[in-house]
Design a protein around this motif. Structure first.
Motif, PDB file in Angstrom:
ATOM      1  N   ALA A 160      12.118  36.655   5.977  1.00 18.73           N
ATOM      2  CA  ALA A 160      12.316  35.211   6.155  1.00 18.73           C
ATOM      3  C   ALA A 160      10.991  34.618   6.610  1.00 18.73           C
ATOM      4  CB  ALA A 160      13.409  34.953   7.184  1.00 18.73           C
ATOM      5  N   VAL A 161      10.375  33.810   5.754  1.00 15.16           N
ATOM      6  CA  VAL A 161       9.033  33.291   6.029  1.00 15.16           C
ATOM      7  C   VAL A 161       9.156  32.076   6.943  1.00 15.16           C
ATOM      8  CG1 VAL A 161       6.909  32.400   5.029  1.00 15.16           C
ATOM      9  CG2 VAL A 161       8.193  34.188   3.844  1.00 15.16           C
ATOM     10  N   SER A 162       8.780  32.284   8.185  1.00 17.65           N
ATOM     11  CA  SER A 162       9.017  31.276   9.234  1.00 17.65           C
ATOM     12  C   SER A 162       7.789  30.448   9.558  1.00 17.65           C
ATOM     13  CB  SER A 162       9.534  31.972  10.495  1.00 17.65           C
ATOM     14  OG  SER A 162       8.750  33.094  10.842  1.00 17.65           O
ATOM     15  N   LYS A 163       6.725  30.577   8.766  1.00 11.57           N
ATOM     16  CA  LYS A 163       5.508  29.810   9.039  1.00 11.57           C
ATOM     17  C   LYS A 163       5.807  28.313   9.048  1.00 11.57           C
ATOM     18  CE  LYS A 163       3.844  29.339   4.274  1.00 11.57           C
ATOM     19  NZ  LYS A 163       2.712  29.509   3.362  1.00 11.57           N
ATOM     20  N   THR A 164       5.245  27.621   9.980  1.00 13.73           N
ATOM     21  CA  THR A 164       5.340  26.167  10.229  1.00 13.73           C
ATOM     22  C   THR A 164       6.667  25.731  10.836  1.00 13.73           C
ATOM     23  OG1 THR A 164       6.220  25.301   8.125  1.00 13.73           O
ATOM     24  CG2 THR A 164       3.830  25.758   8.217  1.00 13.73           C
ATOM     25  N   TYR A 165       7.676  26.583  10.817  1.00 12.35           N
ATOM     26  CA  TYR A 165       8.959  26.198  11.411  1.00 12.35           C
ATOM     27  C   TYR A 165       8.957  26.539  12.897  1.00 12.35           C
ATOM     28  CZ  TYR A 165      10.362  26.136   6.510  1.00 12.35           C
ATOM     29  OH  TYR A 165      10.422  25.886   5.150  1.00 12.35           O
ATOM     30  N   PRO A 166       9.501  25.678  13.745  1.00 12.75           N
ATOM     31  CA  PRO A 166       9.485  25.940  15.195  1.00 12.75           C
ATOM     32  C   PRO A 166      10.390  27.100  15.586  1.00 12.75           C
ATOM     33  CG  PRO A 166      10.760  23.964  14.708  1.00 12.75           C
ATOM     34  CD  PRO A 166      10.120  24.382  13.416  1.00 12.75           C
ATOM     35  N   ALA A 167      10.149  27.620  16.780  1.00 14.31           N
ATOM     36  CA  ALA A 167      10.875  28.797  17.246  1.00 14.31           C
ATOM     37  C   ALA A 167      12.380  28.574  17.282  1.00 14.31           C
ATOM     38  CB  ALA A 167      10.365  29.202  18.627  1.00 14.31           C
ATOM     39  N   GLU A 168      12.809  27.350  17.614  1.00 16.99           N
ATOM     40  CA  GLU A 168      14.257  27.106  17.699  1.00 16.99           C
ATOM     41  C   GLU A 168      14.930  27.213  16.329  1.00 16.99           C
ATOM     42  OE1 GLU A 168      12.207  22.981  18.188  1.00 16.99           O
ATOM     43  OE2 GLU A 168      11.896  25.059  18.836  1.00 16.99           O
ATOM     44  N   ILE A 210      12.860  41.408  17.068  1.00 16.49           N
ATOM     45  CA  ILE A 210      12.410  40.865  15.781  1.00 16.49           C
ATOM     46  C   ILE A 210      11.300  41.754  15.210  1.00 16.49           C
ATOM     47  CG2 ILE A 210      11.099  38.974  14.726  1.00 16.49           C
ATOM     48  CD1 ILE A 210      12.756  37.033  16.337  1.00 16.49           C
ATOM     49  N   GLU A 211      11.374  41.976  13.913  1.00 21.39           N
ATOM     50  CA  GLU A 211      10.343  42.724  13.189  1.00 21.39           C
ATOM     51  C   GLU A 211       9.402  41.702  12.548  1.00 21.39           C
ATOM     52  OE1 GLU A 211      10.115  45.691   9.298  1.00 21.39           O
ATOM     53  OE2 GLU A 211      11.977  45.584  10.454  1.00 21.39           O
ATOM     54  N   TRP A 212       8.175  41.625  13.060  1.00 20.48           N
ATOM     55  CA  TRP A 212       7.221  40.624  12.588  1.00 20.48           C
ATOM     56  C   TRP A 212       6.316  41.208  11.503  1.00 20.48           C
ATOM     57  CZ3 TRP A 212       8.001  35.744  13.821  1.00 20.48           C
ATOM     58  CH2 TRP A 212       8.652  35.426  15.016  1.00 20.48           C
ATOM     59  N   HIS A 213       6.216  40.484  10.391  1.00 22.29           N
ATOM     60  CA  HIS A 213       5.318  40.868   9.305  1.00 22.29           C
ATOM     61  C   HIS A 213       4.247  39.795   9.143  1.00 22.29           C
ATOM     62  CE1 HIS A 213       7.961  43.912   6.906  1.00 22.29           C
ATOM     63  NE2 HIS A 213       8.150  44.027   8.220  1.00 22.29           N
ATOM     64  N   MET A 214       2.999  40.238   9.028  1.00 23.29           N
ATOM     65  CA  MET A 214       1.880  39.335   8.749  1.00 23.29           C
ATOM     66  C   MET A 214       1.716  39.269   7.238  1.00 23.29           C
ATOM     67  SD  MET A 214      -0.450  37.374   9.972  1.00 23.29           S
ATOM     68  CE  MET A 214      -1.759  36.471   9.144  1.00 23.29           C
ATOM     69  N   TYR A 270      17.850  34.015  13.342  1.00 23.31           N
ATOM     70  CA  TYR A 270      18.083  35.230  14.139  1.00 23.31           C
ATOM     71  C   TYR A 270      19.552  35.332  14.527  1.00 23.31           C
ATOM     72  CZ  TYR A 270      17.883  38.532  18.022  1.00 23.31           C
ATOM     73  OH  TYR A 270      18.120  39.603  18.867  1.00 23.31           O
ATOM     74  N   ASP A 271      20.110  34.237  14.998  1.00 25.45           N
ATOM     75  CA  ASP A 271      21.506  34.231  15.429  1.00 25.45           C
ATOM     76  C   ASP A 271      22.459  34.490  14.260  1.00 25.45           C
ATOM     77  OD1 ASP A 271      20.752  33.766  18.044  1.00 25.45           O
ATOM     78  OD2 ASP A 271      21.115  31.595  17.955  1.00 25.45           O
ATOM     79  N   ALA A 272      21.975  34.218  13.041  1.00 23.22           N
ATOM     80  CA  ALA A 272      22.776  34.489  11.843  1.00 23.22           C
ATOM     81  C   ALA A 272      22.605  35.923  11.353  1.00 23.22           C
ATOM     82  CB  ALA A 272      22.396  33.511  10.735  1.00 23.22           C
ATOM     83  N   GLY A 273      21.810  36.714  12.080  1.00 21.64           N
ATOM     84  CA  GLY A 273      21.673  38.128  11.758  1.00 21.64           C
ATOM     85  C   GLY A 273      20.348  38.558  11.167  1.00 21.64           C
ATOM     86  N   GLN A 274      19.438  37.618  10.879  1.00 19.46           N
ATOM     87  CA  GLN A 274      18.149  37.973  10.307  1.00 19.46           C
ATOM     88  C   GLN A 274      17.229  38.537  11.388  1.00 19.46           C
ATOM     89  OE1 GLN A 274      17.273  38.100   7.198  1.00 19.46           O
ATOM     90  NE2 GLN A 274      15.091  38.481   7.421  1.00 19.46           N
ATOM     91  N   ARG A 275      16.577  39.647  11.095  1.00 22.12           N
ATOM     92  CA  ARG A 275      15.687  40.267  12.080  1.00 22.12           C
ATOM     93  C   ARG A 275      14.250  40.410  11.591  1.00 22.12           C
ATOM     94  NH1 ARG A 275      19.295  38.924  14.542  1.00 22.12           N
ATOM     95  NH2 ARG A 275      20.568  40.024  16.086  1.00 22.12           N
ATOM     96  N   LEU A 276      14.000  40.172  10.325  1.00 20.81           N
ATOM     97  CA  LEU A 276      12.674  40.366   9.741  1.00 20.81           C
ATOM     98  C   LEU A 276      12.077  39.015   9.365  1.00 20.81           C
ATOM     99  CD1 LEU A 276      10.362  41.893   8.423  1.00 20.81           C
ATOM    100  CD2 LEU A 276      11.892  42.537   6.559  1.00 20.81           C
ATOM    101  N   PHE A 277      10.949  38.678  10.001  1.00 20.85           N
ATOM    102  CA  PHE A 277      10.313  37.375   9.784  1.00 20.85           C
ATOM    103  C   PHE A 277       8.843  37.562   9.426  1.00 20.85           C
ATOM    104  CE2 PHE A 277      13.974  36.509  12.420  1.00 20.85           C
ATOM    105  CZ  PHE A 277      14.503  35.355  11.866  1.00 20.85           C
TER     106      PHE A 277
END
Length: 221
Positions: free
Chosen positions: A22-30, A62-66, A36-43
Motif C-alpha cells: 500500500a503506497v502511502s507516500k504523501t498521505y498523512p499518518a492518520e 508495520i513492514e516498511w518498504h522503500m 492498518y486498522d483494516a488489516g494492511q501491514r505492508l506500506f
C-alpha cells in the motif's frame, strides 16, 4: 467508499501469492492508520524522511518498504528498520545499504531496480549493466543484504502492448538472474501500480505497489 472497503475490493482482485504494497507516500499518518486498522501491514514510501516520521506515529508491526529513488546519504535513516528496498539502482547504493545494514546488525532485503520504460527520467539499471555487475561477483561478498528480486516501472502510456512488452522483458530478466546467479531465494518481482497492476500480474509480477486505488487522489501541495 471507505479505505477498508477499497482495500477489501482490491485484495479480492489479487491472486494467491501476490503481495500488496500500500503506497502511502504523501498521505498523512492518520490515513495510513485506517488501512492498518483494516488489516494492511505492508506500506511503501518514496522518501526516507516521510517514512521515518510516519513510522514514529504508527504501530511497530508495520513492514516498511522503500520504493522511491534513494540517495546514498539517506540510507542511514531507514537502515535500522526498513524491511525491503525496491529501488537499488547502482552498485554504489548497494554498497552503502550493505554497510549500513551491518552497522545495525541487520540483513536488509533488496530488489534491483531495472529501467524498462521509454521515459529517460525513470531510474534503474539497464539489463546489460546489471548482468555485467553480477558477473563481476562483488555482490557475493555482501553480508548485510539479501537479494530478493527485481523492481520495475512501465512506461506511462495507454498503449497496453507497450506496457505488456516491458513487463514481460522484466520477467524474462528475473527468470534469467534467478537461474544464473541467485536461485530460489530470488523470489520477488515487484511491478504494477494502480493503473497497470492487473497487466503486471498477468505478466508474472507477484508484488504490486498501489496507492491511489486505496487512498484516493494525492495532494502534492
Amino acid at each position: 467508499m471507505a479505505i477498508k472497503d477499497k482495500l477489501a475490493e482490491l485484495k479480492a482482485s489479487l491472486p494467491a501469492g501476490v503481495r500488496l504494497v500500500a503506497v502511502s507516500k504523501t498521505y498523512p499518518a492518520e490515513v495510513v492508520r485506517e488501512a492498518y486498522d483494516a488489516g494492511q501491514r505492508l506500506f511503501g514510501e518514496n522518501r526516507p524522511q516521510e517514512m521515518d516520521a510516519k513510522r514514529q506515529q504508527l504501530p511497530a508491526d508495520i513492514e516498511w518498504h522503500m520504493i522511491g529513488h534513494l540517495q546514498t546519504n539517506k540510507v542511514k535513516l531507514i537502515a535500522p528498520y526498513v524491511s525491503m528496498i525496491h529501488s537499488v539502482d547502482s552498485a554504489k547504493l548497494l554498497g552503502v545499504i550493505n554497510e549500513q545494514a551491518l552497522k545495525n546488525n541487520r540483513v536488509i532485503d533488496v530488489l534491483f531496480e531495472v529501467h524498462v520504460a521509454r521515459e529517460e527520467s525513470k531510474h534503474g539499471w539497464n539489463e546489460g549493466e546489471l548482468i555485467a555487475y553480477l558477473r563481476g561477483g562483488e555482490y557475493r561478498q555482501m553480508q548485510g543484504v539479501r537479494f530478493r528480486g527485481l523492481m520495475g516501472v512501465a512506461t506511462f502510456t495507454d498503449d497496453g502492448s507497450v506496457v505488456r512488452d516491458e513487463f514481460m522483458r522484466l520477467n524474462g530478466l528475473f527468470s534469467r538472474l534467478r537461474h544464473d546467479f541467485f536461485g530460489r531465494d530470488f523470489d520477488t518481482l515487484s511491478m504494477g501500480m494502480s493503473g497497470d497492476y492487473l497487466q503486471a500480474i498477468a505478466c508474472g509480477g507477484n508484488m504490486v505497489r498501489i496507492g491511489s486505488l486505496i487512498f484516493g487522489a494525492r495532494n502534492y501541495v
